[in-house]
Design a protein around this motif. Structure first.
Motif, mmCIF file in Angstrom:
data_model
loop_
_atom_site.group_PDB
_atom_site.id
_atom_site.type_symbol
_atom_site.label_atom_id
_atom_site.label_comp_id
_atom_site.label_asym_id
_atom_site.label_seq_id
_atom_site.Cartn_x
_atom_site.Cartn_y
_atom_site.Cartn_z
ATOM 1 N N ASP A 25 38.462 30.500 -5.805
ATOM 2 C CA ASP A 25 39.001 30.800 -7.129
ATOM 3 C C ASP A 25 39.939 29.720 -7.680
ATOM 4 O O ASP A 25 40.568 29.913 -8.710
ATOM 5 C CB ASP A 25 39.724 32.147 -7.097
ATOM 6 C CG ASP A 25 40.885 32.166 -6.098
ATOM 7 O OD1 ASP A 25 41.209 31.112 -5.513
ATOM 8 O OD2 ASP A 25 41.470 33.250 -5.924
ATOM 9 N N GLY A 26 40.036 28.589 -7.007
ATOM 10 C CA GLY A 26 40.892 27.508 -7.488
ATOM 11 C C GLY A 26 42.297 27.534 -6.929
ATOM 12 O O GLY A 26 43.069 26.600 -7.146
ATOM 13 N N VAL A 27 42.648 28.591 -6.224
ATOM 14 C CA VAL A 27 43.972 28.682 -5.606
ATOM 15 C C VAL A 27 43.807 28.404 -4.116
ATOM 16 O O VAL A 27 43.076 29.108 -3.430
ATOM 17 C CB VAL A 27 44.601 30.077 -5.828
ATOM 18 C CG1 VAL A 27 45.951 30.156 -5.133
ATOM 19 C CG2 VAL A 27 44.731 30.368 -7.305
ATOM 20 N N LEU A 28 44.453 27.355 -3.650
ATOM 21 C CA LEU A 28 44.334 26.993 -2.243
ATOM 22 C C LEU A 28 45.485 27.599 -1.453
ATOM 23 O O LEU A 28 46.633 27.555 -1.884
ATOM 24 C CB LEU A 28 44.358 25.477 -2.079
ATOM 25 C CG LEU A 28 43.242 24.716 -2.786
ATOM 26 C CD1 LEU A 28 43.369 23.230 -2.497
ATOM 27 C CD2 LEU A 28 41.880 25.210 -2.357
ATOM 28 N N PRO A 29 45.185 28.160 -0.291
ATOM 29 C CA PRO A 29 46.250 28.734 0.543
ATOM 30 C C PRO A 29 47.129 27.626 1.129
ATOM 31 O O PRO A 29 46.661 26.784 1.893
ATOM 32 C CB PRO A 29 45.484 29.485 1.638
ATOM 33 C CG PRO A 29 44.074 29.022 1.557
ATOM 34 C CD PRO A 29 43.867 28.339 0.260
ATOM 35 N N VAL A 30 48.389 27.636 0.745
ATOM 36 C CA VAL A 30 49.332 26.608 1.189
ATOM 37 C C VAL A 30 49.437 26.595 2.707
ATOM 38 O O VAL A 30 49.479 25.528 3.322
ATOM 39 C CB VAL A 30 50.718 26.821 0.538
ATOM 40 C CG1 VAL A 30 51.748 25.876 1.126
ATOM 41 C CG2 VAL A 30 50.613 26.630 -0.968
ATOM 42 N N HIS B 68 42.106 20.911 -8.014
ATOM 43 C CA HIS B 68 41.810 20.427 -6.669
ATOM 44 C C HIS B 68 40.382 19.913 -6.501
ATOM 45 O O HIS B 68 40.053 19.378 -5.446
ATOM 46 C CB HIS B 68 42.018 21.557 -5.651
ATOM 47 C CG HIS B 68 43.398 22.104 -5.649
ATOM 48 N ND1 HIS B 68 43.709 23.311 -6.220
ATOM 49 C CD2 HIS B 68 44.552 21.606 -5.164
ATOM 50 C CE1 HIS B 68 44.998 23.538 -6.082
ATOM 51 N NE2 HIS B 68 45.535 22.526 -5.448
ATOM 52 N N PRO C 294 48.545 20.780 -9.043
ATOM 53 C CA PRO C 294 48.674 22.106 -9.654
ATOM 54 C C PRO C 294 47.445 22.967 -9.362
ATOM 55 O O PRO C 294 46.350 22.441 -9.158
ATOM 56 C CB PRO C 294 48.768 21.809 -11.154
ATOM 57 C CG PRO C 294 49.034 20.350 -11.275
ATOM 58 C CD PRO C 294 48.521 19.708 -10.027
ATOM 59 N N ALA C 295 47.639 24.258 -9.349
ATOM 60 C CA ALA C 295 46.534 25.190 -9.100
ATOM 61 C C ALA C 295 45.390 24.896 -10.059
ATOM 62 O O ALA C 295 45.602 24.626 -11.236
ATOM 63 C CB ALA C 295 47.007 26.627 -9.265
ATOM 64 N N GLY C 296 44.185 24.909 -9.525
ATOM 65 C CA GLY C 296 43.011 24.687 -10.344
ATOM 66 C C GLY C 296 42.641 23.227 -10.536
ATOM 67 O O GLY C 296 41.631 22.924 -11.159
#
Length: 107
Positions: free
Chosen positions: A80-85, A50, A46-48
């Motif tokens: 920012d905790g969001v990884l580019p898929v 990682h 889940p986002a954040g």
């Protein structure tokens, strides 16, 4: 687009295993399997959530001399905790692509 340079890893493998092609191949398989596992985890997490996987990625990259991959992991961890898929999918594709061994082919 490549996210790590296989030549970086090959140089480290050569330093670690010398002319032992079987050992170099074994070590490369360990690297690729570990990288695939981490990448799959990053895609599924889940986002954040990682941070631990990115830490493992930095450590793996550092251990195998994949400086560009280590830098990428550091940049992702600082984000920012969001990884580019799409980035993770590109990495997964690079992991599964066959690699040529430039130092062996030229001999």
């Amino acid at each position: 687009m490549t996210l790590y340079d296989p030549r970086e890893i090959e140089a480290t493998l050569h330093l670690a295993a010398g002319d032992d092609a079987m050992l170099r191949e074994e070590l490369e398989q360990v690297f690729r399997a570990s990288l695939a596992e981490i990448c799959a985890g990053l895609l599924a997490a889940p986002a954040g959530e990682h941070a631990g996987l990115l830490h493992r990625l930095r450590g793996l990259a550092s251990s195998f001399g994949a400086i560009s991959l280590q830098q990428l992991a550091e940049e992702l961890a600082a984000g920012d905790g969001v990884l580019p898929v799409s980035l993770l999918q590109t990495l997964a594709a690079q992991i599964s692509a066959p690699t040529a061994n430039p130092s062996v082919e030229g001999r």
